[in-house]
Each structure stands twice: as structure tokens, then as C-alpha cells.
Design an enzyme around this catalytic site. Structure first.
Site, PDB file in Angstrom:
ATOM      1  N   ILE A 112       0.896  -1.155   0.000  1.00 54.19           N
ATOM      2  CA  ILE A 112       0.000   0.000   0.000  1.00 54.19           C
ATOM      3  C   ILE A 112       0.937   1.209   0.000  1.00 54.19           C
ATOM      4  O   ILE A 112       1.506   1.549   1.030  1.00 54.19           O
ATOM      5  CB  ILE A 112      -0.913   0.036   1.243  1.00 54.19           C
ATOM      6  CG1 ILE A 112      -1.624  -1.291   1.473  1.00 54.19           C
ATOM      7  CG2 ILE A 112      -1.875   1.216   1.155  1.00 54.19           C
ATOM      8  CD1 ILE A 112      -2.544  -1.747   0.381  1.00 54.19           C
ATOM      9  N   PRO A 113       1.137   1.870  -1.133  1.00 55.38           N
ATOM     10  CA  PRO A 113       2.185   2.900  -1.250  1.00 55.38           C
ATOM     11  C   PRO A 113       1.798   4.247  -0.634  1.00 55.38           C
ATOM     12  O   PRO A 113       1.694   5.270  -1.317  1.00 55.38           O
ATOM     13  CB  PRO A 113       2.381   3.004  -2.759  1.00 55.38           C
ATOM     14  CG  PRO A 113       1.033   2.668  -3.330  1.00 55.38           C
ATOM     15  CD  PRO A 113       0.461   1.623  -2.408  1.00 55.38           C
ATOM     16  N   CYS A 114       1.604   4.249   0.682  1.00 55.89           N
ATOM     17  CA  CYS A 114       1.160   5.466   1.366  1.00 55.89           C
ATOM     18  C   CYS A 114       2.209   6.572   1.340  1.00 55.89           C
ATOM     19  O   CYS A 114       1.876   7.734   1.594  1.00 55.89           O
ATOM     20  CB  CYS A 114       0.735   5.154   2.794  1.00 55.89           C
ATOM     21  SG  CYS A 114       2.009   4.398   3.794  1.00 55.89           S
ATOM     22  N   HIS A 115       3.443   6.241   0.972  1.00 60.28           N
ATOM     23  CA  HIS A 115       4.467   7.283   0.840  1.00 60.28           C
ATOM     24  C   HIS A 115       4.137   8.253  -0.295  1.00 60.28           C
ATOM     25  O   HIS A 115       4.668   9.352  -0.346  1.00 60.28           O
ATOM     26  CB  HIS A 115       5.851   6.652   0.625  1.00 60.28           C
ATOM     27  CG  HIS A 115       5.964   5.837  -0.608  1.00 60.28           C
ATOM     28  ND1 HIS A 115       5.529   4.519  -0.663  1.00 60.28           N
ATOM     29  CD2 HIS A 115       6.435   6.136  -1.843  1.00 60.28           C
ATOM     30  CE1 HIS A 115       5.746   4.053  -1.879  1.00 60.28           C
ATOM     31  NE2 HIS A 115       6.292   5.007  -2.619  1.00 60.28           N
TER      32      HIS A 115
END
Length: 150
Positions: A112-115
């Protein structure tokens, strides 16, 4: 089980998993850890450097229905791009703070690429630390927006 994946840009993913299902991902700037563990997990995480994605099953029981909505939206953000907490909040008809709180509890960074979610005023927060968020964003910007073969 635990698998370690060292990336070329200096970050290591420590992946906790049950067979081929991920239960937690921790990112660290520790460079002395070598890639080791489950070959399936290693391959899936190494795909991040080539494609900007980690597509692998993860333990959905660890997240709330609201987090699942937020995480699904975040997963659609392309490598090398960012969106703000406010933009996601508008899409999901909630507040930027609620989005930030959901992402703060993301047990699956890179999957989950929350960056890729930032504040409208600055880079925003990141569970693994701002330093690692900056490295990931710089890597993606260089790898996926300036590389015409992607």
C-alpha cells in the site's frame, strides 16, 4: 516467518508473513541486512524496483473497512506521482485528518504505497519516517518519470 529484502537505493524491507501472505512490512534504512528468506516474497518485493508495485496477498483482517477504502484508493496512485491527503479525502468524502490516521496505521508499506500521499503544505508523515519517505519518492521520481521505457 521473516524475509529481508535489500533494495539498491539503501532501504531494507522486513516482511513478516505466513507462507505467501504478508502480515506486516517494516521499512528501515539498515544496510547491513542481506536479502534472505522466502524466494516468493523476495521476488514480489524486488518487483518494486522494476515496476513501482508490490502485488502480493496481505492479511486483510488486520485493517478496518475504512482503511481498506483508503488503501484501495492509494494503491491506484502511479509510481513517481503523489496526491494530497485532501484530494483523497474529497474522493472518499471524509477529512484529510481521517486519511492521515488511516495511512498512519498502514501495516503494509510498499504494498500500500502510502508514501505517495503528501500534505498540501509539505511532504507529510510516514510510519517508517520522513527520511525513508523522501528516499522512496526520489527513487520513484527518477526511476518512473524520467525513464521512457516504463
Amino acid at each position: 516467518m521473516i524475509t529481508f529484502v535489500q533494495f539498491s537505493f539503501g532501504i531494507t524491507a522486513i516482511v513478516e508473513h505466513i507462507e505467501k501472505t504478508v502480515t506486516k512490512v517494516t521499512l528501515t534504512k539498515e544496510n547491513s541486512v542481506r536479502t534472505s528468506g522466502n524466494s516468493f516474497i523476495i521476488k514480489k518485493f524486488q518487483d518494486y524496483e522494476r515496476y513501482g508495485k508490490v502485488i502480493i496477498p496481505f492479511k486483510k483482517k488486520l485493517i478496518t473497512p475504512f482503511q481498506l477504502k483508503v488503501f484501495s484508493t492509494v494503491t491506484a496512485i502511479l509510481p513517481g506521482k503523489t496526491v494530497t491527503y485532501g484530494q483523497i479525502a474529497k474522493t472518499l468524502r471524509t477529512s484529510p485528518r481521517a486519511i492521515g490516521q488511516a495511512l498512519k496505521r498502514n501495516p503494509f508499506p510498499l504494498i500500500i504505497p502510502c508514501h505517495r500521499v503528501t500534505s498540501s503544505k509539505n511532504i507529510g508523515g510516514f510510519s517508517a519516517g520522513i527520511y525513508i519517505k523522501e528516499i522512496l519518492l526520489k527513487f520513484e521520481k527518477h526511476q518512473f518519470t524520467q525513464n521512457p521505457s516504463f
